[in-house]
Design an enzyme around this catalytic site. Structure first.
Site, PDB file in Angstrom:
ATOM      1  N   GLY A 176       0.832  -1.399   0.021  1.00  0.00           N
ATOM      2  CA  GLY A 176       0.125   0.071   0.072  1.00  0.00           C
ATOM      3  C   GLY A 176       0.674   1.343   0.077  1.00  0.00           C
ATOM      4  CG  ASN A 177       1.055   3.108  -2.932  1.00  0.00           C
ATOM      5  OD1 ASN A 177       0.403   3.819  -3.520  1.00  0.00           O
ATOM      6  ND2 ASN A 177       1.906   1.967  -3.011  1.00  0.00           N
ATOM      7  CB  SER A 214      10.165   2.471  -2.131  1.00  0.00           C
ATOM      8  OG  SER A 214      10.283   0.939  -2.404  1.00  0.00           O
ATOM      9  N   GLY A 215       9.312   0.559   0.476  1.00  0.00           N
ATOM     10  CA  GLY A 215      10.192  -0.514   1.386  1.00  0.00           C
ATOM     11  C   GLY A 215       9.931  -0.344   2.862  1.00  0.00           C
ATOM     12  CB  SER A 242       5.321   4.617  -2.944  1.00  0.00           C
ATOM     13  OG  SER A 242       4.577   3.328  -3.572  1.00  0.00           O
ATOM     14  CB  SER A 243       7.393   0.895  -6.584  1.00  0.00           C
ATOM     15  OG  SER A 243       6.411   0.094  -5.914  1.00  0.00           O
ATOM     16  CD  GLU A 244       1.848   0.848  -7.896  1.00  0.00           C
ATOM     17  OE1 GLU A 244       1.918   1.546  -9.074  1.00  0.00           O
ATOM     18  OE2 GLU A 244       1.456  -0.320  -7.920  1.00  0.00           O
ATOM     19  CG  HIS A 286      -2.469   1.649  -4.046  1.00  0.00           C
ATOM     20  ND1 HIS A 286      -3.678   0.555  -4.618  1.00  0.00           N
ATOM     21  CD2 HIS A 286      -1.669   0.785  -4.189  1.00  0.00           C
ATOM     22  CE1 HIS A 286      -3.071  -0.248  -4.889  1.00  0.00           C
ATOM     23  NE2 HIS A 286      -1.864  -0.255  -4.755  1.00  0.00           N
ATOM     24  CG  HIS A 341      -2.610  -4.217  -1.318  1.00  0.00           C
ATOM     25  ND1 HIS A 341      -1.238  -4.242  -1.190  1.00  0.00           N
ATOM     26  CD2 HIS A 341      -2.542  -3.552  -2.506  1.00  0.00           C
ATOM     27  CE1 HIS A 341      -0.402  -3.734  -1.914  1.00  0.00           C
ATOM     28  NE2 HIS A 341      -1.246  -3.075  -2.863  1.00  0.00           N
TER      29      HIS A 341
END
Length: 220
Positions: free
Chosen positions: A28-29, A43-44, A73-75, A94, A96
């Protein structure tokens, strides 16, 4: 709201998301707009680990990350593109959520089931599976964030937007509850869904408009 206040709000709702099981581990982000800057989770990191000073500041127009920051974040593109195409968006969540993901595996839509869903979220959009973290996913989400405040990403998760973090987060909760109710009802029989006419009636209620207005104005 100052940037520091936005950072504190992000930290609060990140921890809420974890506490309510909407994300697990480093998944999530979350982001929020602060003038021309986007503050995004790094990220991470698991969301519950983040402190106010650890949210990454990124210029929305240029995509440049503030000097000295860790990796966002990768998103990041999904968030950036959404802010660029819809100036009304002030926050993006975002997650899950289990029932929402499960629903996306077997159904292509989530109908209107109860008043809170109709009043606070409206029509829920679906984005067919696209490889996460890619520009393709960012484009697919950005193409629909002007039409929907909630998007179910098939085989992936949920994206909700709002005029503040509170509104975006409440929408996440309502969509996950809607998915849960629908999955339970479908297991027992054919659900009695709200018609388009009843949906519009709910949205026209003054009492519901007042609740939405409060969500957009209050920060906590």
């Amino acid at each position: 709201m100052s940037e520091q206040q936005v950072r504190e709000e992000l930290t609060k709702y990140a921890r809420k998301a974890v506490a309510q099981g909407l994300v697990v581990g480093p998944g999530g982000n979350i982001s929020a707009r602060s003038d021309g800057t986007m503050l995004l989770s790094p990220s991470g990191f698991a969301l519950e680990e983040l402190e106010p000073d650890e949210w990454i500041a990124i210029d929305i127009e240029t995509g440049e990350t503030r000097a000295g920051a860790t990796r966002p974040s990768s998103e990041v593109l999904m968030h950036l593109f959404s802010y660029r195409v819809n100036p009304d968006i002030q926050a993006i969540v975002h997650t899950h959520p289990a029932y929402t993901i499960a629903l996306s595996l077997v159904y292509d839509s989530l109908p209107h089931l109860f008043p809170d869903q109709s009043a606070l979220v409206g029509d829920i959009g679906f984005v067919p599976y696209v490889l996460p973290t890619t520009k393709l996913l960012a484009d697919a989400v950005a193409a629909k964030v002007t039409e929907h405040t909630a998007l179910i990403l098939v085989n992936h998760g949920l994206v909700t937007t709002g005029k503040n973090l509170r509104e975006a987060y409440y929408r996440t909760q309502v969509v996950e509850e809607s998915a849960k109710v629908y999955m339970i009802a479908k297991a027992a029989g054919e659900p009695k869904v709200l018609t388009a006419e009843r949906y519009k009636e709910i949205q026209s209620l003054e009492s519901e408009a007042y609740r939405v207005q409060l969500l957009q104005q209050l920060k906590s």
